[in-house]
Design a protein around this motif. Structure first.
Motif, PDB file in Angstrom:
ATOM      1  N   LEU A 177       0.453  -1.162  -0.098  1.00 15.91           N
ATOM      2  CA  LEU A 177       0.473   0.256   0.275  1.00 15.91           C
ATOM      3  C   LEU A 177       0.427   1.020  -0.376  1.00 15.91           C
ATOM      4  CD1 LEU A 177      -2.896   1.751   0.701  1.00 15.91           C
ATOM      5  CD2 LEU A 177      -2.563   0.980   2.525  1.00 15.91           C
ATOM      6  N   THR A 178       1.806   1.249   0.840  1.00  7.67           N
ATOM      7  CA  THR A 178       2.762   2.593   0.775  1.00  7.67           C
ATOM      8  C   THR A 178       3.530   2.322  -0.136  1.00  7.67           C
ATOM      9  OG1 THR A 178       4.187   1.751   2.138  1.00  7.67           O
ATOM     10  CG2 THR A 178       2.251   2.504   3.431  1.00  7.67           C
ATOM     11  N   GLU A 179       3.793   1.626  -0.868  1.00 13.43           N
ATOM     12  CA  GLU A 179       5.007   2.026  -1.913  1.00 13.43           C
ATOM     13  C   GLU A 179       4.472   1.163  -3.302  1.00 13.43           C
ATOM     14  OE1 GLU A 179       8.100  -0.081  -1.092  1.00 13.43           O
ATOM     15  OE2 GLU A 179       8.335   0.436   0.761  1.00 13.43           O
ATOM     16  N   SER A 180       2.792   1.414  -2.885  1.00  6.65           N
ATOM     17  CA  SER A 180       2.294   1.773  -4.301  1.00  6.65           C
ATOM     18  C   SER A 180       2.472   0.284  -5.618  1.00  6.65           C
ATOM     19  CB  SER A 180       2.396   2.464  -4.993  1.00  6.65           C
ATOM     20  OG  SER A 180       1.171   4.177  -4.698  1.00  6.65           O
ATOM     21  N   ILE A 181       2.860  -1.003  -4.929  1.00 14.12           N
ATOM     22  CA  ILE A 181       3.229  -1.926  -5.117  1.00 14.12           C
ATOM     23  C   ILE A 181       2.208  -2.815  -6.191  1.00 14.12           C
ATOM     24  CG2 ILE A 181       4.606  -3.902  -5.376  1.00 14.12           C
ATOM     25  CD1 ILE A 181       5.873  -3.257  -2.722  1.00 14.12           C
ATOM     26  N   HIS A 182       2.176  -2.988  -7.709  1.00 13.75           N
ATOM     27  CA  HIS A 182       1.600  -3.139  -8.746  1.00 13.75           C
ATOM     28  C   HIS A 182      -0.030  -3.374  -8.823  1.00 13.75           C
ATOM     29  CE1 HIS A 182       4.984  -5.390 -10.184  1.00 13.75           C
ATOM     30  NE2 HIS A 182       5.512  -6.047  -9.008  1.00 13.75           N
ATOM     31  N   THR A 183      -0.478  -2.021  -8.099  1.00 12.03           N
ATOM     32  CA  THR A 183      -1.246  -1.085  -7.682  1.00 12.03           C
ATOM     33  C   THR A 183      -2.545  -1.822  -8.809  1.00 12.03           C
ATOM     34  OG1 THR A 183      -1.041   0.870  -8.148  1.00 12.03           O
ATOM     35  CG2 THR A 183      -0.746   0.167  -5.561  1.00 12.03           C
ATOM     36  N   ASP A 184      -3.187  -1.592  -8.674  1.00 14.20           N
ATOM     37  CA  ASP A 184      -4.704  -1.712 -10.030  1.00 14.20           C
ATOM     38  C   ASP A 184      -6.230  -1.069  -9.510  1.00 14.20           C
ATOM     39  OD1 ASP A 184      -5.722  -3.070  -8.010  1.00 14.20           O
ATOM     40  OD2 ASP A 184      -5.327  -5.051  -9.485  1.00 14.20           O
ATOM     41  N   ILE A 185      -6.148  -0.224  -8.350  1.00 13.14           N
ATOM     42  CA  ILE A 185      -7.166   0.026  -8.828  1.00 13.14           C
ATOM     43  C   ILE A 185      -7.230   1.976  -8.276  1.00 13.14           C
ATOM     44  CG2 ILE A 185      -7.431  -0.900  -6.290  1.00 13.14           C
ATOM     45  CD1 ILE A 185     -10.038   0.005  -8.863  1.00 13.14           C
ATOM     46  N   VAL A 186      -7.464   2.632  -8.089  1.00 13.74           N
ATOM     47  CA  VAL A 186      -7.405   3.475  -7.867  1.00 13.74           C
ATOM     48  C   VAL A 186      -8.597   5.104  -7.022  1.00 13.74           C
ATOM     49  CG1 VAL A 186      -6.374   6.702  -8.509  1.00 13.74           C
ATOM     50  CG2 VAL A 186      -5.780   5.087  -9.396  1.00 13.74           C
ATOM     51  N   ILE A 187      -7.995   5.037  -5.872  1.00 14.60           N
ATOM     52  CA  ILE A 187      -9.611   4.929  -4.262  1.00 14.60           C
ATOM     53  C   ILE A 187      -9.445   7.408  -4.580  1.00 14.60           C
ATOM     54  CG2 ILE A 187     -10.218   6.193  -2.897  1.00 14.60           C
ATOM     55  CD1 ILE A 187      -8.910   2.480  -2.247  1.00 14.60           C
ATOM     56  N   ASN A 188     -10.059   7.661  -5.007  1.00 14.85           N
ATOM     57  CA  ASN A 188     -10.339   9.222  -5.485  1.00 14.85           C
ATOM     58  C   ASN A 188     -11.104   9.445  -3.834  1.00 14.85           C
ATOM     59  OD1 ASN A 188      -8.975   9.262  -7.879  1.00 14.85           O
ATOM     60  ND2 ASN A 188     -11.275   9.043  -9.330  1.00 14.85           N
ATOM     61  N   ILE A 189     -10.667  10.956  -3.764  1.00 15.39           N
ATOM     62  CA  ILE A 189     -10.976  11.536  -2.296  1.00 15.39           C
ATOM     63  C   ILE A 189     -11.287  12.091  -2.835  1.00 15.39           C
ATOM     64  CG2 ILE A 189     -11.722  11.654  -0.265  1.00 15.39           C
ATOM     65  CD1 ILE A 189      -8.806   8.915  -0.722  1.00 15.39           C
ATOM     66  N   SER A 190     -11.701  13.223  -1.879  1.00 12.24           N
ATOM     67  CA  SER A 190     -12.068  15.185  -2.681  1.00 12.24           C
ATOM     68  C   SER A 190     -10.581  15.884  -2.246  1.00 12.24           C
ATOM     69  CB  SER A 190     -12.725  16.061  -1.455  1.00 12.24           C
ATOM     70  OG  SER A 190     -12.154  15.577  -0.336  1.00 12.24           O
ATOM     71  N   GLU A 191      -9.750  15.491  -1.343  1.00 10.61           N
ATOM     72  CA  GLU A 191      -8.573  15.818  -1.306  1.00 10.61           C
ATOM     73  C   GLU A 191      -7.253  15.359  -2.482  1.00 10.61           C
ATOM     74  OE1 GLU A 191      -7.406  15.979   2.472  1.00 10.61           O
ATOM     75  OE2 GLU A 191      -9.374  16.905   3.063  1.00 10.61           O
ATOM     76  N   GLY A 192      -7.695  14.214  -3.067  1.00  7.79           N
ATOM     77  CA  GLY A 192      -6.246  13.815  -4.039  1.00  7.79           C
ATOM     78  C   GLY A 192      -7.403  12.334  -4.338  1.00  7.79           C
ATOM     79  N   SER A 193      -5.862  11.409  -4.646  1.00  7.22           N
ATOM     80  CA  SER A 193      -6.323  10.015  -4.796  1.00  7.22           C
ATOM     81  C   SER A 193      -5.409   9.092  -4.428  1.00  7.22           C
ATOM     82  CB  SER A 193      -6.395   9.512  -6.295  1.00  7.22           C
ATOM     83  OG  SER A 193      -5.168  10.368  -6.855  1.00  7.22           O
ATOM     84  N   ILE A 194      -5.420   7.516  -3.764  1.00  6.38           N
ATOM     85  CA  ILE A 194      -4.666   6.648  -3.447  1.00  6.38           C
ATOM     86  C   ILE A 194      -4.579   5.030  -4.398  1.00  6.38           C
ATOM     87  CG2 ILE A 194      -4.120   5.506  -1.327  1.00  6.38           C
ATOM     88  CD1 ILE A 194      -5.573   7.468   0.613  1.00  6.38           C
ATOM     89  N   SER A 195      -3.460   4.647  -4.295  1.00  8.56           N
ATOM     90  CA  SER A 195      -3.430   3.185  -5.036  1.00  8.56           C
ATOM     91  C   SER A 195      -3.528   2.321  -3.902  1.00  8.56           C
ATOM     92  CB  SER A 195      -2.067   3.365  -6.419  1.00  8.56           C
ATOM     93  OG  SER A 195      -2.224   4.633  -7.279  1.00  8.56           O
ATOM     94  N   ALA A 196      -4.940   1.155  -4.361  1.00 13.99           N
ATOM     95  CA  ALA A 196      -5.119   0.269  -4.070  1.00 13.99           C
ATOM     96  C   ALA A 196      -4.920  -0.831  -5.245  1.00 13.99           C
ATOM     97  CB  ALA A 196      -6.281   0.602  -3.299  1.00 13.99           C
ATOM     98  N   HIS A 197      -5.309  -2.529  -4.242  1.00 14.99           N
ATOM     99  CA  HIS A 197      -5.986  -3.330  -4.824  1.00 14.99           C
ATOM    100  C   HIS A 197      -6.221  -3.676  -4.763  1.00 14.99           C
ATOM    101  CE1 HIS A 197      -1.303  -2.912  -3.699  1.00 14.99           C
ATOM    102  NE2 HIS A 197      -0.432  -2.897  -4.404  1.00 14.99           N
ATOM    103  N   ARG A 198      -7.311  -4.056  -5.728  1.00 12.26           N
ATOM    104  CA  ARG A 198      -8.520  -4.154  -6.107  1.00 12.26           C
ATOM    105  C   ARG A 198      -8.925  -6.037  -5.366  1.00 12.26           C
ATOM    106  NH1 ARG A 198     -11.039  -4.441 -11.352  1.00 12.26           N
ATOM    107  NH2 ARG A 198      -9.300  -2.929 -11.993  1.00 12.26           N
ATOM    108  N   ALA A 199      -8.304  -6.572  -5.948  1.00 16.17           N
ATOM    109  CA  ALA A 199      -7.934  -8.627  -5.141  1.00 16.17           C
ATOM    110  C   ALA A 199      -8.558  -8.038  -3.326  1.00 16.17           C
ATOM    111  CB  ALA A 199      -7.392  -9.183  -5.080  1.00 16.17           C
ATOM    112  N   ILE A 200      -7.471  -6.926  -2.616  1.00 18.51           N
ATOM    113  CA  ILE A 200      -7.695  -6.420  -1.180  1.00 18.51           C
ATOM    114  C   ILE A 200      -8.518  -6.683  -0.633  1.00 18.51           C
ATOM    115  CG2 ILE A 200      -6.199  -6.012   1.052  1.00 18.51           C
ATOM    116  CD1 ILE A 200      -3.175  -6.098  -0.963  1.00 18.51           C
ATOM    117  N   LEU A 201      -8.623  -5.394  -1.732  1.00 14.40           N
ATOM    118  CA  LEU A 201      -9.934  -4.785  -1.512  1.00 14.40           C
ATOM    119  C   LEU A 201     -11.384  -5.858  -0.898  1.00 14.40           C
ATOM    120  CD1 LEU A 201     -10.347  -0.850  -2.680  1.00 14.40           C
ATOM    121  CD2 LEU A 201      -9.492  -2.326  -1.063  1.00 14.40           C
TER     122      LEU A 201
END
Length: 280
Positions: free
Chosen positions: A109-133
């Motif tokens: 999560l913190t190093e955005s290793i092979h992320t494949d989904i982007v979560i958009n928040i009002s203040e920006g965005s965070i990359s994550a992994h759809r399998a884990i979510l």
């Protein structure tokens, strides 16, 4: 004076081989201002009778008391080796494996290793992994299993969370949330847990919110307990307001609350008041 004694329930095992414990003892009084008394850490104490650990409190305490024992270690006689060993020593390899796996998930999560989904928040965005979510939330699982825009665009929009709260939410999902972040964002995490059906997070928030109810937060917590169907938290807030008489300490805030709260909740508060005053 109040005497706190700690000793094991007598059994065939403890009768001949009493446990040896390391622990910290606390007494919390909820009468008036919340007061916590802490006994210094006790290490490798053999507990056989009710005289082996006696904590004498000469501070006058009234009202409801909570005696909290935090065990740091507990040793018993091993049937196999005949030696004292910690009951938590077993499964040490599994604990190390779990800790390493959680640390690796946190890095993903913190190093955005092979992320494949982007979560958009009002203040920006965070990359994550759809399998884990998807593994942690049936709501996310449904999003990615059907032809919804989240699956097609590889994005999730969460406009009702701050950036910091969303980071804490994802950190919990990935298993590396810091305790101070959890405490700071408990209400936002509760809302997210309810929205995305993460039962363990909802229960963790529920248990935490029970711990430090006071005049500054009781009305907000009562409203959230009603909104997210947390009966134990609701009962604790009701008891704090009515039976502990705190409703008189926040009279102005309570009047505003009664004008804005849900009618069903207002009715429950009045029933609690009437039922309590019947006994006087």
């Amino acid at each position: 004076m109040l005497y706190v004694k700690l000793y094991p329930e007598v059994s065939n095992i403890t009768r001949e081989n009493p446990p040896i414990a390391s622990f910290v003892a606390r007494v919390v009084s909820s009468a008036g201002e919340r007061k916590t008394l802490t006994h210094p850490e006790t290490s490798d104490k053999r507990l056989k009778t009710n005289e082996d650990f006696v904590w004498v409190l000469e501070v006058p305490l009234t009202g409801k008391l909570i005696i909290d024992i935090e065990f740091l270690d507990l040793k018993i006689l091993s049937k196999d080796s005949g030696e004292l060993c910690s009951i938590w020593a077993e499964g040490c390899a599994q604990k190390k494996s779990n800790a390493t796996a959680l640390a690796s998930l946190g890095r993903m999560l913190t190093e955005s290793i092979h992320t494949d989904i982007v979560i958009n928040i009002s203040e920006g965005s965070i990359s994550a992994h759809r399998a884990i979510l998807a593994a942690r939330s049936p709501v996310f699982y449904s999003m990615f299993s059907h032809d919804l825009k989240e699956k097609e665009l590889s994005t999730i929009n969460i406009p009702d969370m701050s950036f910091a709260a969303c980071q804490a939410f994802l950190s919990y999902i990935y298993g590396n949330i810091r305790h101070e972040d959890f405490l700071t964002h408990r209400l936002a995490l509760l809302q997210a847990a309810d929205k995305y059906d993460i039962a363990d997070l909802k229960e963790a928030c529920h248990e935490s919110l029970l711990d430090d109810i006071d005049t500054k937060n009781v009305l907000e917590r009562l409203q959230n307990a009603y909104l997210y169907q947390l009966p134990e938290l609701k009962a604790s807030c009701m008891r704090y307001l009515v039976k502990f008489g705190k409703i008189f300490d926040i009279r102005d805030d309570f009047n505003i609350f009664m004008q804005c709260a849900d009618r069903e909740l207002i009715s429950e508060v009045f029933h609690e008041i009437l039922n309590t005053w019947k006994g006087f």
